[in-house]
Structure formats: structure tokens, C-alpha cells
Design an enzyme around this catalytic site. Structure first.
Site, short mmCIF file in Angstrom:
data_model
loop_
_atom_site.label_atom_id
_atom_site.label_comp_id
_atom_site.label_asym_id
_atom_site.label_seq_id
_atom_site.Cartn_x
_atom_site.Cartn_y
_atom_site.Cartn_z
N GLU A 153 -6.42 -0.23 3.29
CA GLU A 153 -6.53 0.57 2.06
C GLU A 153 -7.98 0.92 1.76
O GLU A 153 -8.30 2.05 1.40
CB GLU A 153 -5.88 -0.17 0.88
CG GLU A 153 -5.86 0.68 -0.39
CD GLU A 153 -4.70 0.42 -1.33
OE1 GLU A 153 -3.72 -0.26 -0.93
OE2 GLU A 153 -4.75 0.90 -2.47
N ALA A 189 2.40 3.20 -10.85
CA ALA A 189 2.69 2.56 -12.14
C ALA A 189 1.93 1.26 -12.30
O ALA A 189 2.24 0.45 -13.18
CB ALA A 189 4.20 2.32 -12.27
N GLY A 190 0.93 1.05 -11.46
CA GLY A 190 0.16 -0.19 -11.54
C GLY A 190 0.92 -1.40 -11.01
O GLY A 190 0.58 -2.54 -11.30
N ASP A 246 -10.88 -9.74 -9.18
CA ASP A 246 -10.82 -10.10 -7.74
C ASP A 246 -12.04 -9.62 -6.97
O ASP A 246 -12.59 -10.35 -6.16
CB ASP A 246 -9.49 -9.68 -7.08
CG ASP A 246 -9.21 -8.18 -7.09
OD1 ASP A 246 -9.96 -7.42 -7.74
OD2 ASP A 246 -8.21 -7.77 -6.45
N SER A 298 1.61 -1.78 -7.65
CA SER A 298 1.21 -2.00 -6.25
C SER A 298 2.23 -1.54 -5.22
O SER A 298 2.53 -2.25 -4.26
CB SER A 298 0.88 -3.48 -6.00
OG SER A 298 -0.35 -3.76 -6.56
N SER A 299 2.75 -0.34 -5.41
CA SER A 299 3.62 0.21 -4.38
C SER A 299 2.85 0.41 -3.07
O SER A 299 3.42 0.30 -1.99
CB SER A 299 4.22 1.54 -4.84
OG SER A 299 3.23 2.56 -4.90
N SER A 300 1.55 0.68 -3.18
CA SER A 300 0.76 0.89 -1.96
C SER A 300 0.64 -0.42 -1.17
O SER A 300 0.80 -0.42 0.05
CB SER A 300 -0.62 1.45 -2.30
OG SER A 300 -1.36 0.58 -3.11
N GLU A 333 -7.85 -9.62 -14.66
CA GLU A 333 -7.87 -8.21 -14.26
C GLU A 333 -9.30 -7.77 -13.98
O GLU A 333 -10.21 -8.12 -14.73
CB GLU A 333 -7.25 -7.37 -15.38
CG GLU A 333 -6.48 -6.17 -14.90
CD GLU A 333 -5.22 -6.56 -14.13
OE1 GLU A 333 -5.24 -6.45 -12.89
OE2 GLU A 333 -4.22 -6.96 -14.76
N ASP A 388 -3.71 -7.39 -4.71
CA ASP A 388 -2.40 -6.75 -4.55
C ASP A 388 -1.74 -7.13 -3.23
O ASP A 388 -0.55 -7.46 -3.19
CB ASP A 388 -2.55 -5.23 -4.64
CG ASP A 388 -3.08 -4.78 -5.99
OD1 ASP A 388 -3.14 -5.61 -6.91
OD2 ASP A 388 -3.44 -3.59 -6.11
P1 ADP Z 1 0.31 1.82 -6.93
O1 ADP Z 1 -0.06 1.01 -5.75
O2 ADP Z 1 -0.19 1.23 -8.21
O3 ADP Z 1 1.77 2.13 -7.01
P2 ADP Z 1 -1.35 3.74 -5.62
O4 ADP Z 1 -1.92 5.04 -6.06
O5 ADP Z 1 -2.26 2.68 -5.16
O6 ADP Z 1 -0.42 3.24 -6.82
O7 ADP Z 1 -0.31 4.01 -4.45
C1 ADP Z 1 0.69 4.97 -4.55
C2 ADP Z 1 0.80 5.75 -3.26
O8 ADP Z 1 1.42 4.92 -2.25
C3 ADP Z 1 1.69 6.96 -3.36
O9 ADP Z 1 0.98 8.08 -3.83
C4 ADP Z 1 2.11 7.16 -1.90
O10 ADP Z 1 1.10 7.79 -1.15
C5 ADP Z 1 2.22 5.71 -1.41
N1 ADP Z 1 3.61 5.25 -1.54
C6 ADP Z 1 4.09 4.29 -2.35
N2 ADP Z 1 5.43 4.14 -2.20
C7 ADP Z 1 5.80 5.02 -1.25
C8 ADP Z 1 7.04 5.35 -0.62
N3 ADP Z 1 8.18 4.75 -0.97
N4 ADP Z 1 7.04 6.30 0.33
C9 ADP Z 1 5.89 6.93 0.68
N5 ADP Z 1 4.71 6.66 0.13
C10 ADP Z 1 4.64 5.73 -0.82
MG MG Z 2 -2.06 0.61 -5.14
#
Ligand code: ADP
Ligand code: MG
Length: 386
Positions: free
Chosen positions: A163, A126-127, A39, A129-131, A36, A175
Site C-alpha cells: 500500500e 468508510a474508514g 501507529d 479498511s477495505s483496502s 488513532e 490496518d
Molecule cells: P478503506 O480502506 O478505508 O475502505 P481506501 O481508500 O484505503 O479506503 O481503500 C478503498 C479502495 O480499495 C477502493 O477505492 C478500491 O480501489 C479498493 N477496494 C476495496 N474493496 C474493493 C473491492 N471489493 N473490489 C475492488 N476494489 C476494492
Molecule cells: Mg484503506
């Protein structure tokens, strides 16, 4: 793991844009097993992809228009022009997919527009990596539709650039590479310097083991500036030591290196990075030897380093780790950037019930909202679904 099916996301696309999509793609979120804040120091990481994915239904356009919609965000379709995309121009969530279009065009790929509808089962913030899932699914869809000669690793690099430069978040390469390049049943051993990748088999059920993800559902505001500050501290350490990055300091050299550093804070950061790189190597060796149970204590050791040396943990994450280990888990640690988000817990299958129960009741006693628990099943990276 996505409740939304390909047919549903295609149907929503048709409703929004008036015709069906040319394809549907998926890209997963991830958890990082070990390594952690390493990278961006050109060190080593070991993520695995989650079964939770972002889905994108996409069609190409030839008129320079980019239309973006997320099923998970209240709001209308965002409409932009590809030749007017400006880094750090805001646009909220849409900056992630728009940034990918910008990065592709900046790299010389003639992307002339798209209609994109997204939905994601990766919990946000939530950590997990949704982004990156959002960026990588967009990048893969556009690569396929525009027949661009790009590998998965190259897509990951473009997504990271989106990003870093377009959204303005200074993340490392882990990520996006995890989302793009992980494979089912494996952890990805990634060298963040030369981007060499090794898929290491990670069959927990065969050993009677499970990996639990515990999403604390808290996110402390502190996190954003702290990441940049840790990064700067690591860069200062490398400068003072006369190396390119902290990757160039081995565990054997650590005591001498620490003695050379002037700032106690930088000394702590260096100790974390060098020791976590060494922990990745140790975990790789344990997995190669088939001794997966022995990985547990290495995770807990990594958590102590993130808590005490890098100081990116928080009370809720420490509570998860302490509670899980006390309840019989083999090991646990925070995963991702910290200051909230998720932890992982390695345990014997029979401990799953007792550890889950202990975690739920510890959070209740601490007056915290119930954590979200689910199993991390090592899943496939980004792919075309239809
Ligand atoms: P993580 O990557 O850890 O989840 P981040 O803060 O890097 O957290 O990214 C979260 C952001 O990504 C959200 O605030 C939003 O802008 C975008 N995001 C993630 N999932 C979605 C989704 N399903 N629809 C729209 N935006 C999303
Ligand atoms: Mg992210």
C-alpha cells in the site's frame, strides 16, 4: 456477514477462468477502538476485526501472468505480468492485489503468477479498511499456494509495503495487522514500534454492552493530503523534541514537551498523539479489570482530541458522537482516518434502539443521507476457508 458464500465465489472464479480455484480465503475489515494516528508514531492501537470480509478465490500460475478480477467493480479481468509490476503505475483497484504480488517478489519470494477473483463485504472508503482486507486476503492466499515461510505479522508488513510503495498511500501498520492478526472475541493491543501483540478479551454481550458502527457515508476530499500533513507535523514535533518518534514522549513529559515546541499546530498534534497513546493504556487497564463500561468516556475524550487537536473530524462525525452521547451512549468517537467514514458508539444494550433512532433522525434533520448502522462483533482475522 458475507452474503457471498465460498461456493458462489468459487463458481464465479470457474466462470471467469475456466477451472475451479485451488482455494478460497477471507480477510476482514476492522474498526479501531482507541489509538488513532498513533501507529506511524510507533505508538499503540487497539483494533478489532469486523465480521465483514474480503473473499479471494485463487489459483497459482507458472507463466508469469497475474489475472485479477473483482465482482464489485464493473470491468474486465485485469491482466498483468509479474515481472513488469511497477510501483505507482496506476491500475486503479487492481493496484492493491498487484502490489502484494510485487511486495512478495521484492522480498525474494518466487511468486510466478496467479488467477485471482475477489469480492468484499467491507464497505469501501468508510474508514473500515477495505483496502487492507483486499491486500491481506491476497497475501495469505499466495503464501499458502506458494508455501511461503511467512507469519501473519510478516504478511501484514508486506501488505503495508504494497500500500505504501506500490499503491502510494502512506498508511501505518495498524490496518493490515488488524486484518491479519485479530482473533474472534478480542481486541488487538498492538505496539506499533516492536509489533508486540496482545489479544485482550472483549466480550461485550457478557456485560450487557454493544459496540455500534455508524458509517456516515460521507468522505471529504480533504482527507488524502491531510493525512500526510498530520504525519509531517508529528515528525517535525519528534525532531524538535529530539526523540525518535512521539512514542518516546510520555504523558508525564507532555507539559514540558509542549513548552519546547515552536508551532501551535505541531503542539496540538503532539498533544493528540501523546494523549491517545495514554488512552490506549488506560483502555487496556480497564478491559483487564473487567470495567468495560468505563471505556465509554475514554472514547469520547479521544474524539475531542481528534476533533480539536488533530482536527481530522468533520461535522457528520461530530454529529454522530454528540447525538449518541446525548441519547444515552456510554461514549463514542470517530474511527480510522476521519474526514468522513465511520464512528463507533459504545452503549448499554437497552440504549441500542433509542440511540439508533436518535442518529437516524439527527441525520434526517441535517439533510444528510441516512447513516449505515451495524454492530461491531469482534471477529476472526484472515483465514483459509476452502
Ligand atoms: P478503506 O480502506 O478505508 O475502505 P481506501 O481508500 O484505503 O479506503 O481503500 C478503498 C479502495 O480499495 C477502493 O477505492 C478500491 O480501489 C479498493 N477496494 C476495496 N474493496 C474493493 C473491492 N471489493 N473490489 C475492488 N476494489 C476494492
Ligand atoms: Mg484503506
Amino acid at each position: 456477514m458475507n452474503d457471498t458464500t465460498v461456493a458462489e465465489v468459487a463458481a464465479s472464479f470457474r466462470e471467469l477462468y475456466g477451472a475451479g480455484p485451488q482455494g478460497v480465503w477471507a480477510a476482514p475489515g476492522r474498526v479501531n477502538l482507541i489509538g488513532e494516528y498513533t501507529d506511524f508514531n510507533e505508538g499503540f492501537v487497539m483494533p478489532l476485526a469486523l465480521p465483514h470480509t474480503a473473499l479471494a478465490a485463487v489459483s497459482r500460475r507458472t507463466d508469469g501472468v497475474l489475472r485479477l478480477h473483482s465482482a464489485d467493480i464493473q470491468g474486465p479481468v485485469v491482466e498483468l505480468r509479474v515481472d513488469e509490476l511497477e510501483p505507482r503505475s496506476g491500475s486503479g483497484w487492481a493496484a492493491y492485489p498487484a502490489g502484494v504480488v510485487w511486495a512478495l517478489r521484492a522480498a525474494g519470494h518466487a511468486v510466478t503468477g496467479a488467477d485471482i477473483h475477489l469480492t468484499s463485504a467491507v464497505p469501501t472508503g468508510a474508514g473500515l479498511s477495505s483496502s487492507a482486507a483486499l491486500e491481506v486476503v491476497t497475501a495469505l492466499a499466495l503464501r499458502d499456494l506458494y508455501e511461503l515461510p511467512l507469519t501473519m505479522a510478516q504478511l501484514a508488513a508486506l501488505a503495508q509495503r504494497a500500500e505504501n510503495e506500490f499503491v502510494g498511500v502512506p498508511c501505518g501498520i495498524m490496518d493490515q495487522t488488524a486484518s491479519a492478526c485479530c482473533t474472534e472475541g478480542h481486541v488487538l493491543h498492538l505496539d506499533a514500534r516492536d509489533l508486540t501483540r496482545h489479544q485482550i478479551p472483549f466480550d461485550l454481550p457478557a456485560q450487557g454492552l454493544r459496540l455500534l458502527v455508524v458509517d456516515t457515508r460521507v468522505k471529504h476530499a480533504l482527507g488524502d493530503g491531510a493525512y500526510a500533513q498530520r504525519r509531517a507535523g508529528c515528525e517535525q514535533g519528534a525532531r524538535e523534541l529530539g526523540v525518535r518518534t512521539l512514542r518516546d514522549v510520555s504523558a508525564a513529559q507532555l507539559p514540558d514537551a509542549l513548552a519546547e515546541l515552536s508551532s501551535p499546530t505541531v503542539r496540538d498534534y503532539v498533544r493528540h498523539v501523546v494523549s491517545d497513546n495514554e488512552r490506549v493504556a488506560r483502555v487496556a487497564a480497564l478491559l483487564a479489570a473487567g470495567d468495560v463500561r468505563a471505556v465509554g468516556p475514554v472514547l469520547t475524550e479521544g474524539h475531542a482530541s481528534l476533533r480539536d487537536d488533530l482536527r481530522v473530524s468533520c461535522a457528520e462525525l461530530d454529529l454522530v458522537v454528540d447525538t449518541a452521547v446525548a441519547a444515552g451512549a456510554l461514549g463514542a468517537r470517530m474511527t480510522g482516518g476521519g474526514f468522513g467514514g465511520s464512528a463507533i458508539v459504545l452503549l448499554d444494550e437497552p440504549a441500542l434502539g433509542p440511540v439508533s433512532k436518535a442518529l437516524t433522525s439527527a441525520f434526517e434533520h441535517a439533510d444528510l443521507a441516512a447513516p449505515r448502522l451495524f454492530e461491531a462483533v469482534p471477529s476472526a482475522g484472515a483465514r483459509r476457508l476452502a
